[in-house]
Design a protein around this motif. Structure first.
Motif, mmCIF file in Angstrom:
data_model
loop_
_atom_site.group_PDB
_atom_site.id
_atom_site.type_symbol
_atom_site.label_atom_id
_atom_site.label_comp_id
_atom_site.label_asym_id
_atom_site.label_seq_id
_atom_site.Cartn_x
_atom_site.Cartn_y
_atom_site.Cartn_z
ATOM 1 N N LEU C 160 -14.980 -28.599 19.409
ATOM 2 C CA LEU C 160 -14.818 -27.237 18.905
ATOM 3 C C LEU C 160 -14.260 -27.267 17.483
ATOM 4 O O LEU C 160 -14.688 -26.518 16.609
ATOM 5 N N GLU C 161 -13.295 -28.163 17.269
ATOM 6 C CA GLU C 161 -12.739 -28.267 15.915
ATOM 7 C C GLU C 161 -13.810 -28.686 14.930
ATOM 8 O O GLU C 161 -13.810 -28.230 13.776
ATOM 9 N N ILE C 162 -14.703 -29.558 15.347
ATOM 10 C CA ILE C 162 -15.779 -29.976 14.446
ATOM 11 C C ILE C 162 -16.682 -28.790 14.141
ATOM 12 O O ILE C 162 -17.060 -28.561 12.989
ATOM 13 N N ALA C 163 -17.019 -28.015 15.170
ATOM 14 C CA ALA C 163 -17.860 -26.837 14.945
ATOM 15 C C ALA C 163 -17.184 -25.882 13.967
ATOM 16 O O ALA C 163 -17.823 -25.322 13.081
ATOM 17 N N ARG C 164 -15.876 -25.688 14.148
ATOM 18 C CA ARG C 164 -15.126 -24.792 13.247
ATOM 19 C C ARG C 164 -15.159 -25.322 11.828
ATOM 20 O O ARG C 164 -15.365 -24.583 10.869
ATOM 21 N N ALA C 165 -14.984 -26.635 11.686
ATOM 22 C CA ALA C 165 -15.008 -27.224 10.346
ATOM 23 C C ALA C 165 -16.388 -27.070 9.718
ATOM 24 O O ALA C 165 -16.512 -26.843 8.517
ATOM 25 N N LEU C 166 -17.438 -27.180 10.536
ATOM 26 C CA LEU C 166 -18.790 -27.033 10.014
ATOM 27 C C LEU C 166 -19.092 -25.602 9.606
ATOM 28 O O LEU C 166 -19.855 -25.354 8.674
ATOM 29 N N ALA C 167 -18.472 -24.651 10.304
ATOM 30 C CA ALA C 167 -18.728 -23.243 9.975
ATOM 31 C C ALA C 167 -18.301 -22.925 8.556
ATOM 32 O O ALA C 167 -18.776 -21.972 7.959
ATOM 33 N N ALA C 168 -17.413 -23.737 8.011
ATOM 34 C CA ALA C 168 -16.976 -23.517 6.639
ATOM 35 C C ALA C 168 -18.026 -23.994 5.647
ATOM 36 O O ALA C 168 -17.855 -23.842 4.440
ATOM 37 N N GLN C 169 -19.098 -24.588 6.131
ATOM 38 C CA GLN C 169 -20.175 -25.113 5.302
ATOM 39 C C GLN C 169 -19.640 -26.042 4.217
ATOM 40 O O GLN C 169 -19.811 -25.818 3.022
ATOM 41 N N PRO C 170 -18.976 -27.118 4.655
ATOM 42 C CA PRO C 170 -18.322 -28.014 3.699
ATOM 43 C C PRO C 170 -19.293 -28.982 3.067
ATOM 44 O O PRO C 170 -20.384 -29.219 3.594
ATOM 45 N N ARG C 171 -18.879 -29.531 1.923
ATOM 46 C CA ARG C 171 -19.618 -30.649 1.349
ATOM 47 C C ARG C 171 -18.976 -31.947 1.799
ATOM 48 O O ARG C 171 -19.609 -32.990 1.894
ATOM 49 N N LEU C 172 -17.652 -31.859 2.052
ATOM 50 C CA LEU C 172 -16.894 -33.031 2.456
ATOM 51 C C LEU C 172 -16.163 -32.703 3.739
ATOM 52 O O LEU C 172 -15.378 -31.778 3.801
ATOM 53 N N LEU C 173 -16.454 -33.460 4.790
ATOM 54 C CA LEU C 173 -15.848 -33.221 6.101
ATOM 55 C C LEU C 173 -14.976 -34.409 6.474
ATOM 56 O O LEU C 173 -15.452 -35.539 6.498
ATOM 57 N N LEU C 174 -13.704 -34.124 6.733
ATOM 58 C CA LEU C 174 -12.800 -35.201 7.126
ATOM 59 C C LEU C 174 -12.467 -35.068 8.604
ATOM 60 O O LEU C 174 -12.006 -34.033 9.045
ATOM 61 N N LEU C 175 -12.709 -36.111 9.367
ATOM 62 C CA LEU C 175 -12.474 -36.085 10.812
ATOM 63 C C LEU C 175 -11.332 -37.048 11.137
ATOM 64 O O LEU C 175 -11.462 -38.251 10.926
#
Lengths: 291, 314, 253
Positions: C160-175
């Motif tokens: 769910l956190e990943i989905a939320r992070a993706l909703a921000a339409q990032p260029r850089l995603l830190l997991l």
């Protein structure tokens, strides 16, 4: 000039000693449970009111005082057992409301049990004022400060020299580890409330000859004691004592030199000032959040 | 459309408000009802701050009192029309909340509680002390509310004003909660750092909801002043602030309708306790403790939870 | 052309040097892993990059703009998004609402329109909701669409956190340790999700302990030890590095 300043200083140190005791009570409870006990002021009130009514009924002062202190401690323990412990895992807002509810309840009970009148006690060693460098000092003030010093010394001995006292300190640093080491955390909590009640009651008793007491006396005293605790740094006993004296003196000086109408506001202005500029107070610990 | 909680609930509220006067045995009930309605509006605003935003305010009666005194003074002393005075006071209170809120809302938990407590008490003390302006502890009289020469007077009239205001307030609150602003606010409550990393300026939203709830309180304070005809500084006392928080918490945090229910119950309760006049404080204190210990989520969510469990079991 | 450049980055907490003189580069379109023993400073590094901590020294540049010390909310506006090792899910909201919050910066945030529920707000919210449901399905949480976050299992919450992070339409995603606490099957699923995300062009940086996952999906690996850079390179290079083997991989095998 100097005599006037000294006068305010004496007055401030006297009330400051009461705030210190109240603040210490806050600190002890906060340390063992992270609860801000809004009913702390009521401990002060109960101590004073109980003693006053017992003495008025003919009981000798020392006995009345002792009974009053024991009764207040019982109230403190009851508060912990019936109101605080059942809500151990509730959030901050809920616990605040619980102790505020407790303070309202206790005030209501005091009103029913006693009355709405002001009560007083005779000064312990007479009320012939002493003259010190041109200023007047009431002997009762010496009692207040003296008793406060004694109680604080006894507490220091308890926390640093007895096994149980040290166990309580350990619990305040890390409750889980303390429990794993076999320290009875529930008992620690009960003792914390009992001690805070004792501090409040003693303060209330020595203060009554000076300021009189009634069922509402606890409100402002409690809040100002809280101001002392916050100024000193929530959780620091020494801080609460220093904070209490500072609040008392600041109040007296501001009231004397600036405006006596706003005397009560001083403690709260201090709270805001501390919270805005140095939230961990004079002696408190700073921390960072782990993410 | 009537199935949705928002319109269904709003409709039900409107119906209940319209029908309630039919149950009033005498005119005195209107007075109590108006107080309940006014408290409900304040609580709807306060619930945004406490229930949805996860903050706390132990000094909200201060904003309420400022609204009341602002109106009383601007109308009585400076001859402003009541509506203008109400809006000016609300703006003033909003600005105060903004200035005070920025530093205060950086605090959390107990520290935030104490800071709001301090603000509330300082306001109370100022109102008591500046007697030249406010009439001091003895209070001051307030002119009736007049719009375009037409005066709102009598509890019946105020009841309908209060009812309309409540419906409006609930509608606005429901709108806000179910919007990007509302979600951002609730996210701040859920996890401040989680909210920050998706781009939410947490301080901004906390201050926003603080200001909104202060303005709600101020507007109601102004109306109360006109309705009552007389105000004293004690309408902004610590006890009053606690009353408001208890109403919100009793009814159910993060529940607009819960806040309404909590306000209504705690306003009506003293009426029923009138017989126990001496024990009133004990009962109130007992309720506060009992609710937080046994129903920490508040009445409405707890009842909803019970209902849901009953429906789940075959 | 680099997306993120870290130079001489250091962070001290009292006497503890959590991160010491760290320098590395992250190129766009890659999957970049940061590994190291516990306490090596990985999460601290993440917190420094994402603005949760302020560096004691050094610089962090995103697209050649200095970002060290900026608030997380500002960095989100620059296209950075992250998940947390200790979940920072909004448990007071539903799963869909959690993801919708991720989309916050792309929605109209006006106060008055929200208060009055203007049709534009309603329309955008509806579109956002649909998009977020798609995101939930993208990360494999299709069946939790109606669920409250508080009722979801741990593995689902990580996604769910990943989905939320993706909703921000990032260029850089830190997991931050996306596979922590997951069993083998769930780890494989996260693996797939990360690959899918990278395939859409998002640069992914992850902190992980799961060596299989790291070796399998990374284009580039950075090894930390005691807050310092121990080694960096392709999975093959890192695996063969004797220092890394001695400090870390040796124990794992």
């Amino acid at each position: 000039m100097f005599a006037e300043f000294l006068q305010y200083l004496f007055s401030g140190l006297t009330s400051g000693a009461i705030y210190a005791l109240a603040g210490l009570g806050f600190a002890i409870i906060y340390n063992s449970s992270h609860v801000i006990n809004f009913a702390q002021g009521e401990f002060i009130m109960i101590g004073g009111m109980a003693t006053a009514t017992l003495v008025a009924a003919g009981m000798p002062l020392p006995l009345a005082a002792a009974l009053a202190v024991v009764a207040t401690m019982a109230v403190g323990v009851a508060l912990e057992k019936f109101a605080v412990e059942p809500a151990r895992n509730a959030d901050v807002t809920a616990i605040i409301i619980i102790t505020i509810g407790a303070s309202i309840f206790l005030r209501g009970a005091a009103q029913v049990l006693w009355d709405k009148e002001f009560h007083s006690l005779p000064a312990f060693s007479g009320d012939t004022p002493l003259k010190v460098a041109g200023a007047t000092l009431m002997p009762q003030s010496l009692w207040v400060v003296g008793v406060a010093v004694l109680v604080i010394a006894a507490l220091w001995w308890f926390f640093n020299r007895t096994m149980f006292g040290k166990a309580m300190l350990a619990t305040s640093y890390n409750p889980l580890a303390a429990r794993l080491m076999g320290i009875p955390v529930k008992t620690v909590l009960m003792v914390a409330f009992a001690l805070s009640a004792l501090l409040g009651a003693v303060g209330g008793i020595v203060m009554t000859p000076i300021t009189f007491t009634n069922y509402e006396a606890g409100i402002m005293l409690g809040l100002k004691g809280f101001s002392a605790a916050v100024l000193g740094g929530l959780g620091s006993g020494a801080g609460a004592i220093v904070g209490g004296l500072l609040v008392g003196v600041a109040e007296a000086l501001a009231s004397g030199y600036l405006s006596s109408a706003y005397k009560d506001a001083i403690a709260f202005i201090i709270i805001l000032f501390v919270l805005f500029f140095m939230p961990s107070g004079l002696f408190g610990k700073k921390g960072t959040e782990r993410v | 459309m009537w199935k949705s909680p928002r319109t269904g609930g709003l409709g039900l509220l409107a119906v209940l408000l319209a029908a309630a006067p039919l149950t009033f045995p005498n005119a005195y009930f209107y007075d109590v009802a108006v107080n309940a309605l006014f408290n409900a509006v304040i609580c709807v605003g306060l619930n945004l701050l406490i229930g949805y935003g996860g903050q706390i305010s132990l000094g909200h009666a201060g904003f309420y009192a400022l609204g009341a005194y602002g109106s009383a003074i601007l109308v009585g002393r400076y001859g402003l029309p009541p509506l203008a005075a109400m809006l000016v006071s609300a703006t003033g209170v909003g600005m105060l909340a903004f200035v005070v809120g920025r530093p205060i809302l950086k605090l959390k938990g107990h520290y935030l509680a104490m800071a709001t407590l301090g603000i509330g008490i300082i306001i109370h003390i100022v109102l008591k002390t500046e007697s030249g302006l406010t009439g001091g502890p003895d209070g001051m009289g307030v002119d009736p509310f007049q719009i375009a020469g037409f005066a709102v007077s009598g509890d019946k009239a105020w009841y309908w004003v209060g009812a309309a205001l409540l419906v409006l307030a609930v509608w606005l609150a429901l709108n806000l909660v179910d919007s990007p602003v509302g979600r951002a606010l609730r996210a701040v409550h859920g996890s401040e750092v989680g909210a920050e990393v998706v781009g939410i300026d947490t301080t901004r939203y906390k201050v926003l909801v603080f200001v909104v709830s202060a303005v709600f309180a101020s507007l109601v304070g102004s109306l109360f002043a006109h309705k009552n005809g007389f105000i004293t500084p004690d309408i902004g006392s610590f006890f009053r602030s606690i009353e408001l928080v208890t109403m919100v918490v009793l009814g159910g945090m993060a529940s607009t309708f819960g806040a309404v229910i909590g306000a209504v119950i705690l306003t009506l309760l003293p009426q029923f306790l009138a017989a126990f006049e001496d024990y009133e404080a004990m009962v109130l204190g007992g309720i506060m403790m009992g609710t937080m210990i046994f129903l920490p989520k508040g009445l409405l969510p707890s009842v909803r939870g019970l209902w849901a469990r009953r429906r789940a079991a075959p | 052309m680099s997306l993120l450049t870290v130079a001489g980055l250091s962070k001290e907490f009292g006497g503890v040097h959590a991160v010491e003189d760290l320098s590395f580069t992250i190129h766009p379109g890659t999957i970049h892993s940061i590994i190291g023993p516990n306490g090596a400073g990985k999460t601290t590094l993440f917190n420094l990059i994402t603005g949760v901590y302020v560096p004691s020294r050094g610089s962090i540049r995103l697209d050649d703009k200095e970002i060290a010390g900026r608030r997380p909310s500002e960095l989100a506006a620059l296209g950075m998004s992250r998940t947390f090792q200790n979940l920072q899910v909004f448990f007071n909201m539903s799963a869909v609402e959690n993801v919708m919050v991720g989309h916050h910066l792309h929605l109209g945030r006006g106060f008055l329109p929200a208060l009055l529920r203007l049709p534009s707000v309603v329309r955008r919210d509806r579109a956002c909701r649909a998009h977020c449901i798609e995101l939930l399905e993208f990360v494999g949480l299709g069946r939790y669409v109606g669920a409250e976050a508080a009722s979801m299992p741990y593995g689902a919450l990580k996604r769910l956190e990943i989905a939320r992070a993706l909703a921000a339409q990032p260029r850089l995603l830190l997991l931050d340790e996306p596979a922590a606490g997951l069993n083998a099957t769930e780890s494989r699923e996260i693996d797939e999700v990360i690959k899918k995300v990278a395939a859409t062009g998002v640069t992914v940086v992850l902190v992980e302990h799961d060596m299989k996952m790291v070796m399998g999906i990374s284009d580039h690996i950075l090894v930390l030890n005691y807050g310092r850079k121990l080694a960096e390179g392709t999975p093959a290079e890192v695996r063969a590095n004797p220092e890394v083997v001695a400090a870390y991989l040796g124990a794992q095998g």
